[in-house]
Motif scaffolding. Sequence first.
Motif, PDB file in Angstrom:
ATOM      1  N   ALA A 236      -9.993 -15.133   1.802  1.00 10.33           N
ATOM      2  CA  ALA A 236      -8.753 -14.663   1.172  1.00 10.33           C
ATOM      3  C   ALA A 236      -7.707 -14.406   2.236  1.00 10.33           C
ATOM      4  CB  ALA A 236      -9.033 -13.388   0.375  1.00 10.33           C
ATOM      5  N   ALA A 237      -6.487 -14.823   1.940  1.00 11.09           N
ATOM      6  CA  ALA A 237      -5.392 -14.589   2.879  1.00 11.09           C
ATOM      7  C   ALA A 237      -5.138 -13.101   2.989  1.00 11.09           C
ATOM      8  CB  ALA A 237      -4.128 -15.305   2.394  1.00 11.09           C
ATOM      9  N   PRO A 238      -4.778 -12.619   4.191  1.00 15.26           N
ATOM     10  CA  PRO A 238      -4.504 -11.189   4.338  1.00 15.26           C
ATOM     11  C   PRO A 238      -3.390 -10.759   3.398  1.00 15.26           C
ATOM     12  CG  PRO A 238      -3.724 -12.435   6.255  1.00 15.26           C
ATOM     13  CD  PRO A 238      -4.550 -13.368   5.434  1.00 15.26           C
ATOM     14  N   ALA A 239      -3.632  -9.684   2.688  1.00 16.75           N
ATOM     15  CA  ALA A 239      -2.659  -9.204   1.710  1.00 16.75           C
ATOM     16  C   ALA A 239      -1.412  -8.700   2.403  1.00 16.75           C
ATOM     17  CB  ALA A 239      -3.280  -8.090   0.872  1.00 16.75           C
ATOM     18  N   ALA A 240      -0.270  -9.060   1.826  1.00 16.48           N
ATOM     19  CA  ALA A 240       0.987  -8.576   2.386  1.00 16.48           C
ATOM     20  C   ALA A 240       1.128  -7.089   2.094  1.00 16.48           C
ATOM     21  CB  ALA A 240       2.153  -9.351   1.761  1.00 16.48           C
ATOM     22  N   ALA A 241       1.930  -6.436   2.916  1.00 13.68           N
ATOM     23  CA  ALA A 241       2.141  -5.005   2.717  1.00 13.68           C
ATOM     24  C   ALA A 241       2.828  -4.785   1.371  1.00 13.68           C
ATOM     25  CB  ALA A 241       3.007  -4.446   3.842  1.00 13.68           C
ATOM     26  N   VAL A 242       2.199  -4.011   0.519  1.00 13.61           N
ATOM     27  CA  VAL A 242       2.757  -3.756  -0.804  1.00 13.61           C
ATOM     28  C   VAL A 242       2.907  -2.267  -1.007  1.00 13.61           C
ATOM     29  CG1 VAL A 242       1.807  -5.838  -1.821  1.00 13.61           C
ATOM     30  CG2 VAL A 242       0.450  -3.764  -1.817  1.00 13.61           C
ATOM     31  N   ASP A 243       3.707  -1.929  -2.006  1.00 15.27           N
ATOM     32  CA  ASP A 243       3.880  -0.535  -2.362  1.00 15.27           C
ATOM     33  C   ASP A 243       2.569   0.013  -2.928  1.00 15.27           C
ATOM     34  OD1 ASP A 243       4.832   1.313  -4.996  1.00 15.27           O
ATOM     35  OD2 ASP A 243       5.701   1.813  -3.046  1.00 15.27           O
ATOM     36  N   LEU A 244       2.255   1.270  -2.596  1.00  8.86           N
ATOM     37  CA  LEU A 244       0.997   1.879  -3.041  1.00  8.86           C
ATOM     38  C   LEU A 244       0.890   1.873  -4.556  1.00  8.86           C
ATOM     39  CD1 LEU A 244      -1.614   3.368  -2.426  1.00  8.86           C
ATOM     40  CD2 LEU A 244      -0.311   5.497  -2.297  1.00  8.86           C
ATOM     41  N   MET A 245       1.979   2.185  -5.242  1.00  9.13           N
ATOM     42  CA  MET A 245       1.956   2.205  -6.699  1.00  9.13           C
ATOM     43  C   MET A 245       1.699   0.809  -7.257  1.00  9.13           C
ATOM     44  SD  MET A 245       2.207   5.059  -8.255  1.00  9.13           S
ATOM     45  CE  MET A 245       2.776   4.497  -9.843  1.00  9.13           C
ATOM     46  N   ALA A 246       2.306  -0.209  -6.640  1.00  7.38           N
ATOM     47  CA  ALA A 246       2.102  -1.588  -7.105  1.00  7.38           C
ATOM     48  C   ALA A 246       0.658  -2.010  -6.913  1.00  7.38           C
ATOM     49  CB  ALA A 246       3.045  -2.528  -6.347  1.00  7.38           C
ATOM     50  N   ALA A 247       0.060  -1.608  -5.776  1.00  7.13           N
ATOM     51  CA  ALA A 247      -1.341  -1.952  -5.516  1.00  7.13           C
ATOM     52  C   ALA A 247      -2.264  -1.264  -6.508  1.00  7.13           C
ATOM     53  CB  ALA A 247      -1.708  -1.556  -4.086  1.00  7.13           C
ATOM     54  N   LEU A 248      -1.976  -0.020  -6.828  1.00 10.64           N
ATOM     55  CA  LEU A 248      -2.789   0.717  -7.799  1.00 10.64           C
ATOM     56  C   LEU A 248      -2.686   0.080  -9.184  1.00 10.64           C
ATOM     57  CD1 LEU A 248      -2.017   4.394  -6.738  1.00 10.64           C
ATOM     58  CD2 LEU A 248      -4.235   3.263  -6.584  1.00 10.64           C
ATOM     59  N   LYS A 249      -1.461  -0.267  -9.557  1.00  7.65           N
ATOM     60  CA  LYS A 249      -1.263  -0.870 -10.882  1.00  7.65           C
ATOM     61  C   LYS A 249      -2.006  -2.203 -10.988  1.00  7.65           C
ATOM     62  CE  LYS A 249       2.353  -1.972 -14.222  1.00  7.65           C
ATOM     63  NZ  LYS A 249       3.807  -2.039 -14.490  1.00  7.65           N
ATOM     64  N   ALA A 250      -1.918  -3.021  -9.924  1.00  2.87           N
ATOM     65  CA  ALA A 250      -2.615  -4.308  -9.923  1.00  2.87           C
ATOM     66  C   ALA A 250      -4.128  -4.105  -9.974  1.00  2.87           C
ATOM     67  CB  ALA A 250      -2.232  -5.103  -8.678  1.00  2.87           C
ATOM     68  N   SER A 251      -4.606  -3.047  -9.324  1.00  2.80           N
ATOM     69  CA  SER A 251      -6.046  -2.752  -9.336  1.00  2.80           C
ATOM     70  C   SER A 251      -6.511  -2.359 -10.728  1.00  2.80           C
ATOM     71  CB  SER A 251      -6.360  -1.631  -8.344  1.00  2.80           C
ATOM     72  OG  SER A 251      -6.006  -1.987  -7.032  1.00  2.80           O
ATOM     73  N   VAL A 252      -5.688  -1.595 -11.433  1.00  2.00           N
ATOM     74  CA  VAL A 252      -6.025  -1.209 -12.806  1.00  2.00           C
ATOM     75  C   VAL A 252      -6.127  -2.442 -13.693  1.00  2.00           C
ATOM     76  CG1 VAL A 252      -5.191   0.009 -14.856  1.00  2.00           C
ATOM     77  CG2 VAL A 252      -5.053   1.113 -12.638  1.00  2.00           C
ATOM     78  N   GLU A 253      -5.160  -3.361 -13.552  1.00  2.00           N
ATOM     79  CA  GLU A 253      -5.166  -4.583 -14.360  1.00  2.00           C
ATOM     80  C   GLU A 253      -6.406  -5.424 -14.065  1.00  2.00           C
ATOM     81  OE1 GLU A 253      -3.192  -5.118 -16.772  1.00  2.00           O
ATOM     82  OE2 GLU A 253      -1.946  -3.370 -16.370  1.00  2.00           O
ATOM     83  N   ARG A 254      -6.768  -5.539 -12.785  1.00  2.58           N
ATOM     84  CA  ARG A 254      -7.947  -6.330 -12.413  1.00  2.58           C
ATOM     85  C   ARG A 254      -9.222  -5.708 -12.957  1.00  2.58           C
ATOM     86  NH1 ARG A 254      -9.250  -7.400  -6.149  1.00  2.58           N
ATOM     87  NH2 ARG A 254      -9.687  -5.159  -6.288  1.00  2.58           N
ATOM     88  N   ALA A 255      -9.294  -4.364 -12.915  1.00  3.40           N
ATOM     89  CA  ALA A 255     -10.476  -3.679 -13.448  1.00  3.40           C
ATOM     90  C   ALA A 255     -10.601  -3.905 -14.950  1.00  3.40           C
ATOM     91  CB  ALA A 255     -10.409  -2.190 -13.125  1.00  3.40           C
ATOM     92  N   ARG A 256      -9.473  -3.915 -15.660  1.00  4.51           N
ATOM     93  CA  ARG A 256      -9.500  -4.161 -17.106  1.00  4.51           C
ATOM     94  C   ARG A 256     -10.003  -5.572 -17.418  1.00  4.51           C
ATOM     95  NH1 ARG A 256      -3.727  -1.496 -18.993  1.00  4.51           N
ATOM     96  NH2 ARG A 256      -4.467   0.650 -19.228  1.00  4.51           N
TER      97      ARG A 256
END
Length: 335
Positions: A236-256
Amino acid sequence: MRAIWKGAVSFGLVSIGVKLYSATEEKDIRFHQVHRDDGGRIRYKRTCQVCGEEVTYDDIAKGYDIGGGEMVILTDEDFADLPLTSSRAIDVLEFVPAEQVDPILYNKAYFLEPEGTAAKPYVLLRDALADSERVAIVKVALRQREQLATLRVREGVLLLNTMLWPDEVRTADFGFLDEDLKVRPPELAMASSLIDSMAGDFQADAFTDDYRAALQEVIDAKVEGREVVQPEVEEAAPAAAVDLMAALKASVERARVARGEQPAAAGGAGEPTPISSARSAQKAAEKKAAKAPAKKAEKKAAGKKAEPAKKTAEKKAAKAPAKKAAKKAAPRKTA
């Protein structure tokens, strides 16, 4: 299983003969060091650094380094005089709630089996311990070392868990603990939402050691003379620096998605999260606050427009009787 220790559980004036068995075993794949050219085992000789001679086990003693190149030598006779009164006994000291024992103290687990005629008192202690919902704190000497341990019930068997002594647990001393780091409520709410979306019941059988399985496959292939073709795994390509809230939201979506749930729609549809609910409430409050001054201004403007109209009407009403009176007072013209 082979018993590694025999002794007795000392419970008040009751003595229960038991055998000790290792309750766990490591499944690591072990290797020998061998000569690459012919596969011969590599052996190490025990040699003395002073005289250079090979030393047998009978001539080996224990030495304690006191620094400065000096060594204190201890023999078997020195260890024999140590006060290990519990060398063949598991002494019950007290009974405590299990949650009061920090899991970091647990070291190794052993099964206890009743020996000879000790089955009845063994079962008595087991059932009484289970009914009390507590664990027994005990002392036991294993391998020439006195250890603190707990005694509890697991699947109908008494389980002995040796423990570390409190001074064997290190203190967590890290720089960030002294920093004044603040977590914003929306971030905490989203992190809690992520935890909820990944919540479940622990089933140990659901987890496997993938590395050990792959390594065993390589060994089996070597034995059978076949080649193992590992599937190519794209890094996997190294993840670009993202906002903490955006990363959390994306994690919630992936978990769902992983749980088979429908992800939230791109337009914002779907189940409201604590963050979206809070933001909706805030927007509604802002709209309401914005409408209130506008209505007030409209009322004020309407009031200002009504005042001149009212004054004009009053003037007209005042002039009407005056004109009427003037007409009555005026002399009539004669022919």
